[in-house]
Design an enzyme around this catalytic site. Sequence first.
Site, short mmCIF file in Angstrom:
data_model
loop_
_atom_site.label_atom_id
_atom_site.label_comp_id
_atom_site.label_asym_id
_atom_site.label_seq_id
_atom_site.Cartn_x
_atom_site.Cartn_y
_atom_site.Cartn_z
N GLU A 60 0.81 -1.22 0.00
CA GLU A 60 0.00 0.00 0.00
C GLU A 60 0.84 1.27 0.00
OE1 GLU A 60 -0.62 -2.64 1.88
OE2 GLU A 60 -2.59 -3.30 1.22
N HIS A 129 -11.67 -4.09 9.00
CA HIS A 129 -12.16 -4.04 7.62
C HIS A 129 -13.44 -3.22 7.49
CE1 HIS A 129 -9.42 -7.47 7.04
NE2 HIS A 129 -9.55 -7.31 5.76
#
Lengths: 333, 333, 327, 327
Positions: A60, A129
């Site tokens: 990322e 999440h």
Amino acid sequence: MAETRYGMAINRALADAMQADSSVILFGEDIAAAGGPFAVTRGLQAKFGPERVRDTPISEATIAGAAVGAALGGLKPVVEIMFMDFITLAMDALVNQAAKAHFMFGGQCSVPMVVRTPHGGGLNAGPQHSQCLEAWLAHVPGLKVVVPSNPTDAYALLRAAIEDPDPVVFVENKALYSTKGELADVPQPVAIGRASIARSGSDATIVVYGASVAAALNAAAALAAEGIAAEVIDLRSIQPWDERAVLASVAKTRRLIVAHEAVTAFGVGAEIAARVSELAFVELAAPVLRVGADFMPVPFARALEREYLPGAADITAAVRRCLDWKANARIKP
Amino acid sequence: MAETRYGMAINRALADAMQADSSVILFGEDIAAAGGPFAVTRGLQAKFGPERVRDTPISEATIAGAAVGAALGGLKPVVEIMFMDFITLAMDALVNQAAKAHFMFGGQCSVPMVVRTPHGGGLNAGPQHSQCLEAWLAHVPGLKVVVPSNPTDAYALLRAAIEDPDPVVFVENKALYSTKGELADVPQPVAIGRASIARSGSDATIVVYGASVAAALNAAAALAAEGIAAEVIDLRSIQPWDERAVLASVAKTRRLIVAHEAVTAFGVGAEIAARVSELAFVELAAPVLRVGADFMPVPFARALEREYLPGAADITAAVRRCLDWKANARIKP
Amino acid sequence: MRIELNQQELLSLYETMVLIRRSEERLSRLFGDGEVPGFLHLSIGKEAVPVGICAALQAGDSVASTHRGHGHALAKGVDLRGFFAEILGREEGLCRGRGGSIHVADLRVGMLGANGIVGGGLPLALGSALAHQVRRSGGVAVAFFGDGAMSEGVLHECLNLAALWKLPLLFACENNGWSEFSPLMRQFAAQLCALGNAFGIPAVQVDGSDVEAVRAAANAMIASARGGAGPQILECRTFRWHGHYEGDPQKYRDAGDLADARSRDSLLVSSARLEAMGVTTERIRTLERAVEARIEAAVAAARLGRAPDYAAAAADVYTRAAGGTHG
Amino acid sequence: MRIELNQQELLSLYETMVLIRRSEERLSRLFGDGEVPGFLHLSIGKEAVPVGICAALQAGDSVASTHRGHGHALAKGVDLRGFFAEILGREEGLCRGRGGSIHVADLRVGMLGANGIVGGGLPLALGSALAHQVRRSGGVAVAFFGDGAMSEGVLHECLNLAALWKLPLLFACENNGWSEFSPLMRQFAAQLCALGNAFGIPAVQVDGSDVEAVRAAANAMIASARGGAGPQILECRTFRWHGHYEGDPQKYRDAGDLADARSRDSLLVSSARLEAMGVTTERIRTLERAVEARIEAAVAAARLGRAPDYAAAAADVYTRAAGGTHG
Ligand SMILES: Cc1ncc(C[n+]2csc(CCOP(=O)(O)OP(=O)(O)O)c2C)c(N)n1
Ligand SMILES: Cc1ncc(C[n+]2csc(CCOP(=O)(O)OP(=O)(O)O)c2C)c(N)n1
Ligand SMILES: [Mg+2]
Ligand SMILES: [Mg+2]
């Protein structure tokens, strides 16, 4: 005009932008060959080729940092961070590089990049999440942050974000991907920073964005049955946010409720409440009330997450509290 | 009782904590052999040995993540992130691991770790070495955030942070390191979450933390000369923050100014302003005003940074605006 | 690998090295006099690295730099007056006084900025290389980074992605053996070249004090990268003469280490070569004096510069004003 | 490297593998019936890895796991009822229903949690190893991670720091060739063992379907780590039989790849060995039935569990209430 899902509207915006401008490229984890974890980028690699639509490794920090470099190099990268929770790994590139380059290099350059990332709960995806972290990004000078609530805005705001010379974080909501709406064949552009009035009303203003717009509309419908006319303002963009539109509505309704899915404390609603409380001090007939998540991680179990997520009932209750508010409520420190 | 610098008070707190508890260990970049970039950890490796005071490579993500693992393993790690700007590289470990472990594992464990990190400008260190990012951390359930303004609190809050079973971000201010104050031989403990009244007054409340406390005290002194008695509340801890103390003061003064060095928009002041505007809606005689940095990266040049940093004059002006506030100011949307 | 440079070529490299050396010596004095705000990291002792590498670049190529970036900036050809004006915090600075030494950038010449984040330039250079590849610009990107940056995870991510995508990217490591106050052996357990090889990336180590050696190695690697062979690693062994920042008393460094560092001076290495080629001392001195004069003129101009305007800066956070309220 | 396990030892490993396999098969059905909230990542096909490694551990050792962590949890000995109750989101769950499958943890047995962040367990295990070292506990930490996690920068940082500090840490890679929907060769350009060697870390690759091979390699490496030899890397070649998550139709995978994956079944490998050792099919079936009965009992108990209490959860964000207002 066709009925289109939120996720597909994003897909179409990406396709149209890529068609219109060869400098638009996409990269991210599993977005290319497989079409993305939520199928949002499906078919784009087949259409535009593996050079412009790329799968990356699970990296990322480098996805975001490479987007900055690519933008400085003349491309318009649109990258994906698979869940907003993982933006924690990309903050350096976003905050220290993307957001600052234009300013700290004295205006020499722009950084036309877009980071797409889904936030939000409702899938029992648990504490890592499901987070809504947009307040962090709104606090960073140099970033723009948009959160569309419906397919039309998703399309238009994504096109605007891609055309924008500055870095834009485009926050999607996982629970919205499969929701439907009408999308014009030639959709109208929407400027970043402009709210829309999702429903008009004169008794109270509800300011919302993203998935909370639907909750607010449901709340407004329920309230209408009781004769309460709530106005629902869909912010669409939270950095910058449409202060004028909110103040105009509050000038009319004299009551404001700000709702979002993110944790209330130190969230986006704090800024809006603080600002409106200051600027509309006289006009407000009751305190600005905030609706948001309790101060806790997003819990996993169905019963827990259901209770955790702020919904229409919470908004309805807040509107009622605001309307019923009596000046005899004193501080009890 | 001896006059001690802020940086040395931190040094002494670390030494005393390490002396008292062999599970306290330190690690970070250049903190050990060289004693830290601001000399805050000087002498500790010599005193406690290379096993308990360790230099790390430049690996912020792993410093923070290892602290979580070490805390789960029975140590009390106190780690340093050299500038708060680099916390962008450690957010995943802080937000997704440290903050959530106690909750998401059902209360099985605690994560007794402390992250020390300096924020703030005044050194012309530029856009990537001056940021105040504490609002991000305050938005994260599971983290605590303290920002001491003087040597006594720095000592006491660091001892409290190290003893706290939960992860605490201990924010230091670079410009304060060399400031002096009295430190008792046996300092009084301070509980995380309790504000202190830095100066009493009845005309307006100024809520501040960190380096802004001195600015507020200067402002209060200037205002006193005009016959205005401002009360200065040093929050000390911003997550949790001492709502009771602030409300009690506002109940008395009916006017609130919140000031900090961080960017105003979506900053810590937004939460406090939103909360007090709601809870003290009736009591407030004027809108809550915020003082903070303009919405821009911290600029480098002396002239720019000087104008950028909110100071005593800005606070004084805000207090005056608050006192002069007239109900005839209408919204002009 | 050694390619022969002719006199003229070497003189030109030498001139740029002198430009960097003298500029930084000047900055050191200005800093001592309190004229430089903020932190100042000097690259004296490693001039041959940016000069050797940038000499192998073409105009459209790009470089991402570090906190110790003056050499990269000057070797890539940024405007000298704008350079000094920036470091002194003036409106006429390359970044209008908003960035300072740690953020000197000049996009016109492909200098993507010094960087306050260790390792921060790596993914920027990678993205720039991606842009070269996608746009078929024929360009190459260079990521300068120090040995300290080798410990940052982003290096690993960038080695991997550059290898997978065969990007035209040169990883240029300036290994001076120090990361602030800590020596390399306590900072990094691997050898960069071995690490690169694990990713299938060709890697070479050179004497970073010999500009001809750097230039030759860079030439070959940049040509490979430009030709589509994918990323390359050039590790330059070099030295840090000054403290980590100006004002650093370097107590952590023993006298032997400092003497070692100063024993190999890239300027002396090259001037000796020039003399061996038959260039007279006089000619070298003339060149040096000309450089010094340029620097003095640039410093004088910078000092006369205006303080930057706050309102203009505040209005320039975004490229284009948007519809709402920021904040 | 092969050490001979006796019948009893192998039977015990086999039993744990069966426990994992059947538990996950059961979970797959429960998921199909809508009884499992959220995402479910099954580890069917790689049971031998956690079982072989955890069998080499002692009670005080710790493991940090991944999103595909059921095997690690069961092999490390977490309570079976608590395990199912957690995944079904019950108050009786190991994490009181707050974490679910991706966060199963049991600190009592040194299981530091499954993890929703790819690579997230690496620094946790490193910190745990640091605690073992500093506290002289004699313990070792294991970081399980998938091949997909190899691309994250944190691996690099952890390899480096573990090597520098000679930490008692085993890097246990479960290389199943897939990272969600992407094959390894498009994800990672290096070989893990070569990478580890660049840091001076001993590294071994084993057949992750052969529990005896895994156990033997783990035994040696964990003994080394425990003895102070520093970190070790064990790369287990293994397979993913199911989709990335339950419900994943795996369209990106061709039939050959799936058949390959299923062709090497760690349960069959071990049961064949057991039979060769003279264990009867009947005995094996008896053992399997006992495991199945335990699972059914645990599932039945979990299903009867209570929904977690929201107020209790909301009050448990911190270990100890502090003086102020959170939020
Ligand atoms: C992410 C980050 N961590 C830490 C620092 C503080 N810092 C600045 S320079 C430096 C050492 C860098 O060493 P190296 O890369 O070898 O470069 P050199 O200074 O030797 O040229 C450190 C730790 C930083 N700027 N950024
Ligand atoms: C930081 C982060 N990025 C992305 C993801 C999404 N994600 C979950 S599992 C996965 C693939 C992991 O592959 P691997 O490590 O090989 O484990 P496997 O699933 O094969 O067991 C990805 C990309 C994540 N959870 N965390
Ligand atoms: Mg160095
Ligand atoms: Mg895998």
